[in-house]
Scaffold this motif. Structure first.
Motif, PDB file in Angstrom:
ATOM      1  N   CYS A 231       0.820  -1.223   0.000  1.00 32.43           N
ATOM      2  CA  CYS A 231       0.000   0.000   0.000  1.00 32.43           C
ATOM      3  C   CYS A 231       0.847   1.264   0.000  1.00 32.43           C
ATOM      4  CB  CYS A 231      -0.985  -0.014   1.158  1.00 32.43           C
ATOM      5  SG  CYS A 231      -0.223   0.334   2.756  1.00 32.43           S
ATOM      6  N   GLY A 232       2.115   1.161   0.399  1.00 33.15           N
ATOM      7  CA  GLY A 232       2.981   2.342   0.377  1.00 33.15           C
ATOM      8  C   GLY A 232       2.920   3.164   1.658  1.00 33.15           C
ATOM      9  N   GLY A 233       2.199   2.700   2.664  1.00 31.32           N
ATOM     10  CA  GLY A 233       2.160   3.406   3.954  1.00 31.32           C
ATOM     11  C   GLY A 233       0.759   3.705   4.456  1.00 31.32           C
ATOM     12  N   CYS A 254      -0.613   1.996   7.427  1.00 31.70           N
ATOM     13  CA  CYS A 254       0.052   0.684   7.370  1.00 31.70           C
ATOM     14  C   CYS A 254       1.554   0.879   7.548  1.00 31.70           C
ATOM     15  CB  CYS A 254      -0.247  -0.005   6.044  1.00 31.70           C
ATOM     16  SG  CYS A 254       0.667  -1.537   5.800  1.00 31.70           S
ATOM     17  N   CYS A 257       4.225  -2.673   5.652  1.00 30.17           N
ATOM     18  CA  CYS A 257       4.762  -3.142   4.369  1.00 30.17           C
ATOM     19  C   CYS A 257       6.165  -2.616   4.088  1.00 30.17           C
ATOM     20  CB  CYS A 257       3.818  -2.814   3.214  1.00 30.17           C
ATOM     21  SG  CYS A 257       3.312  -1.104   3.061  1.00 30.17           S
ATOM     22  N   CYS A 372      -3.219  -5.056   2.657  1.00 27.53           N
ATOM     23  CA  CYS A 372      -1.898  -4.857   2.061  1.00 27.53           C
ATOM     24  C   CYS A 372      -1.178  -6.190   2.238  1.00 27.53           C
ATOM     25  CB  CYS A 372      -1.203  -3.724   2.807  1.00 27.53           C
ATOM     26  SG  CYS A 372       0.521  -3.488   2.375  1.00 27.53           S
ATOM     27  N   GLY A 375       2.005  -5.947   4.008  1.00 33.02           N
ATOM     28  CA  GLY A 375       1.652  -5.565   5.379  1.00 33.02           C
ATOM     29  C   GLY A 375       1.169  -6.763   6.179  1.00 33.02           C
TER      30      GLY A 375
HETATM   31 ZN   LIG Z   1       1.033  -1.538   3.521  1.00 36.09          ZN
END
Ligand SMILES: [Zn+2]
Length: 403
Positions: A231-233, A254, A257, A372, A375
């Motif tokens: 998800c990139g955060g 998140c 990840c 994610c 994640g």
């Molecule tokens: Zn994530």
């Protein structure tokens, strides 16, 4: 160990794991569109097999051609299998136990349905497979099988939920439920399976997620449990990407990840797309935008801000005609890069250059809605349970069993 391999390796071909659920009721079978508009295909079986008509009841032929390539072709709306023609618009091929067939080099479980297309020169090949063996072919394709067992279990529950939702929502209007690609979820059949994958599927057998629709009563129902790689955060609200308004499909932070994905994967390098190419693809996929003419400018119209980064969710397109229109950012992404391998997410910035659009400062991979996957692996490494992972990424959801 060599002598062991010599003795046991030659005694007998390894028996394939039997396909479970072959007798389960129809609503738990998944129809996967393996071939779309094919003129021919090659089948292979390790066992004998039966060809029957569309209701699967009356047998038309038995074949005993194990381990040889069998050609399937179509002409004047008649399907020919190994030189024998079949009338009727559909035929169902059922291999004997362990119920495995090989289509164009890849093995799948269950049955194979061939459907004559209206022009009579092409057919669709649809794999009819019970839900649990279908999931074994999905989980092993969607996650590395060496990941934490808990992450694989979370993946199995999310994939089972997504599949049943899509089947119930769209299946009645077409002769298949799922595509075997990321357009739905990746399904590779037997080659995606392993002992670890089957264990994750079996340990979560029949478990799905349910949640409430926003603004509705207290009724819990199945929802499309989307998931994506990285998800990139911060995950994203589905309302900004797919337009759903289920309570569990809201974005959550998140922090997991980034610890799992390699930095070169978590952050992706700048990519450029030729402007003329972008105009052609957008107008072809979205005829309603044709009045724009050539696309002259693309600017973010809406974004979700998450501290030091933002996910673009809507673009404004300005055309040479003076007209302008809007397109969801995820739709633009997959229109100009259908594989999504270069323009990996919409957490990025867009820059108008001479002759090209550049996307930079990119992070994450995928649409970002729901679980994610990296994640989930991060949470599993920290000792969280599958339920904790799923309730984190799908807040307000519950796990129930369908059988
Ligand atoms: Zn994530």
């Amino acid at each position: 160990m060599l002598w062991l391999i010599t003795i046991f390796g030659c005694v007998e071909r390894q028996l394939a794991r039997p396909t479970p659920q072959m007798g389960i009721e129809q609503r738990f079978w998944v129809r996967v569109l393996l071939l779309d508009d094919a003129p021919t295909c090659t089948l292979k079986f390790a066992t004998s097999f039966t060809v029957s008509d569309s209701d699967g009841q009356s047998t038309q032929a038995r074949f005993y051609q194990a381990d040889v390539p069998i050609n399937v072709s179509i002409s004047a709306a008649k399907i020919t299998i190994s030189g024998r023609s079949f009338t009727g618009n559909e035929v169902i091929i059922t291999p004997d136990k362990p119920h495995i067939f090989n289509l164009n080099g890849d093995e799948y479980r269950g049955k194979l349905k061939l459907i004559v297309n209206p022009d009579g020169n092409f057919f669709d090949a649809v794999n009819l497979v019970p839900l649990e063996p279908y999931l074994a072919g999905v989980v092993g394709a969607e996650m590395p099988d060496y990941w934490e067992p808990i992450a694989l279990q979370s993946q199995a529950i999310a994939a089972r939920t997504y599949c049943l939702y899509i089947k119930n929502r769209f299946g009645s209007n077409r002769h298949w439920d799922m595509r075997p690609t990321a357009a739905n979820q990746v399904y590779l059949g037997v080659k995606a399976e392993s002992g670890r994958i089957w264990k994750a599927v079996n340990q979560t057998q029949g478990q799905i997620l349910v949640g409430r629709k926003d603004g509705a009563n207290m009724q819990y129902e199945i929802f499309p449990a989307y998931y994506s790689s990285t998800c990139g955060g911060h995950t994203e609200n589905s309302s900004n990407v797919f337009g759903d308004t289920f309570e569990p499909l809201v974005g959550v932070p998140c922090p997991y990840c980034k610890k799992v994905a390699k930095p070169s994967f978590f952050f992706w390098p700048m990519v450029q797309f030729d402007k003329e190419d972008v105009t052609n693809k957008v107008l072809q996929n979205y005829p309603k935008l044709k009045p724009l003419g050539e696309i002259k400018n693309i600017t973010p119209a809406k974004q979700s801000k998450y501290g030091n980064f933002s996910r673009l969710t809507l673009f404004k397109l300005a055309g040479s005609s003076g007209e302008s229109g809007f397109l969801r950012a995820e739709d633009l992404r997959l229109t100009i890069d259908p594989t999504g391998n270069k323009l990996r997410s919409t957490i990025c910035q867009i820059v108008n250059m001479a002759g090209a659009w550049a996307f930079l400062s990119g992070r994450g991979y995928g649409h970002g809605v729901g679980m994610c996957q990296c994640g989930a692996q991060g949470m599993a490494r920290e000792g969280k349970s599958a339920a904790e992972i799923l309730f984190y990424y799908y807040p307000g959801s519950k796990i129930v069993s369908v059988y």
